[in-house]
Write a protein that holds these residues in place. Structure first.
Motif: not given
Ligand SMILES: *Cc1c(COP(=O)(O)O)cnc(C)c1O
Length: 359
Positions: A74-77, A80, A102, A148, A150, A152, A171, A173-174, A194-195
């Motif tokens: 489900g990715g970072a979302s 959340f 984000w 967060t 970073n 993005t 978060d 993610s990036s 995916q980053k």
């Protein structure tokens, strides 16, 4: 084979060595006579991949026994929502620091779950910036403080993580594993892979073990961190191929060393920022200098027509996906771990020439 310089924000460039290894092993994984894509998630081949991915992450993140590392879909979302479902029980308040698009999405989901207090908000500011620690209006006894690391889209990054009484959630993610960082100071953090880590659809989550009990019993089993922690992220069929690529990518990172990766990341970013600052105002950075991201460099040109031309001509020269996020426009160069120095040098050369011809 013609590989372009892929400045995409995510899914993003992966190390060539990793792609080549995956290609070599695709049809017959280590003599098993089948692809890792076709292997049981309970079999010995996949199990070794899964365990190595977890071990490599723990080494790179330098986490001790107090954290669980989870590999979730489900990715970072999805995080959340899942983070407040687990860590924001009724009657408590979570502090969120609103720095961009984000963080805003994280806030929207958390508000559906429980009580949210926005402890600082720099969202509307131009240039974009990270708030100073004295600007944070934190809630005494908060369930956690979320930031967060970073942004993005805005191209801003926390350089110093604030000290908070409440557990810190993030978060990442990036910018996860773009540099060494004290990852232990976070009670919970997560990143879409995916980053910097691999393919999309997979999230790496770390959560302190003592927080696993906080999850209310109204939360379905699948959405509890504890469920996945108890099963080492094998509660159901995990995203096996993504985790295989994560394993190869973390192996590549261990070979390079995080210090070397970090030094290279900083050098790459510094070169592009120097090109912006040295352009006599032709290029304008959209982030305040003290908040500039080393992962996503965002800037504008004198007008949108020139930005369009910049994107078109850079693409023709083999530099792809430099167009800024559709919500903000401008130019964005995403230069994650696997992005090569030569691509940055090519961009800087292109920027100089473009400014000379069009300035
Ligand atoms: C890309 C990104 C996300 C979203 O990740 P998904 O895997 O698409 O859910 C969340 N936060 C940040 C900071 C990101 O860069």
């Amino acid at each position: 084979m013609a590989r372009v310089y892929n400045f995409g924000a995510g899914p993003a460039v992966l190390p060539l060595e990793v792609l080549e290894e995956a290609q070599r092993e695709l049809l017959d994984y280590q003599g098993s006579g089948m692809s890792i894509l076709e292997s049981s998630h309970r079999g010995k081949e996949y199990d070794a991949v899964h365990q190595e991915a977890l071990v490599n992450l723990r080494r790179l993140l330098d986490l001790g026994e107090e954290h669980e590392i989870l590999l979730l879909q489900g990715g970072a979302s999805a995080q959340f929502a899942m983070l407040p479902m687990n860590l924001l029980p009724m009657g408590t308040t979570a502090d969120y620091i609103l720095t961009g698009a984000w963080a805003k999405k994280a806030v929207s989901e958390a508000k559906i779950v429980g009580k949210v207090h926005v402890a600082a908000n720099t969202m509307a500011e131009v240039p974009a910036r990270i708030p100073r620690s004295e600007e944070l209006n934190l809630t005494p006894g908060a369930a956690y403080v979320h930031l967060t690391t970073n942004e993005t889209i805005g191209g801003i990054q926390w350089k110093t993580i604030p000290k908070t009484e409440a557990p810190l959630a993030a978060d990442m993610s990036s910018d996860i594993l773009s540099c060494p960082r004290n990852y232990r100071q976070f009670a919970c953090f997560y990143a879409g892979a995916q980053k910097n880590l691999g393919p999309s659809g997979l999230a790496v989550v770390a959560v302190r073990k003592d927080l696993l009990e906080r999850c209310p019993s109204t939360v379905p089993l699948f959405f509890r961190y504890k469920t996945h922690a108890e099963e080492q992220s094998l509660y159901n069929t995990p995203s096996t191929f993504s985790i295989y690529l994560l394993m190869l990518t973390t192996r590549w990172m261990l070979r390079q060393g995080l210090d070397a990766i970090c030094a290279r990341n900083r050098e790459k970013a510094a070169k592009i920022y120097a090109a912006i600052d040295g352009s006599s105002g032709f290029y304008r950075g959209t982030a305040a200098k003290d908040s500039r991201s080393d992962m996503n460099v965002t800037f504008r040109l004198p007008n949108e027509a020139l930005e369009e031309k910049f994107v078109k001509e850079s693409s023709k020269a083999g530099m792809k996906a430099l167009k800024g996020h559709r919500s903000v426009g401008g130019i964005r160069a995403s230069i994650y771990n696997a992005f090569p120095m030569e691509g940055v040098d090519a961009l800087v050369g292109f920027m100089r020439e473009f400014a000379r011809v069009n300035g």
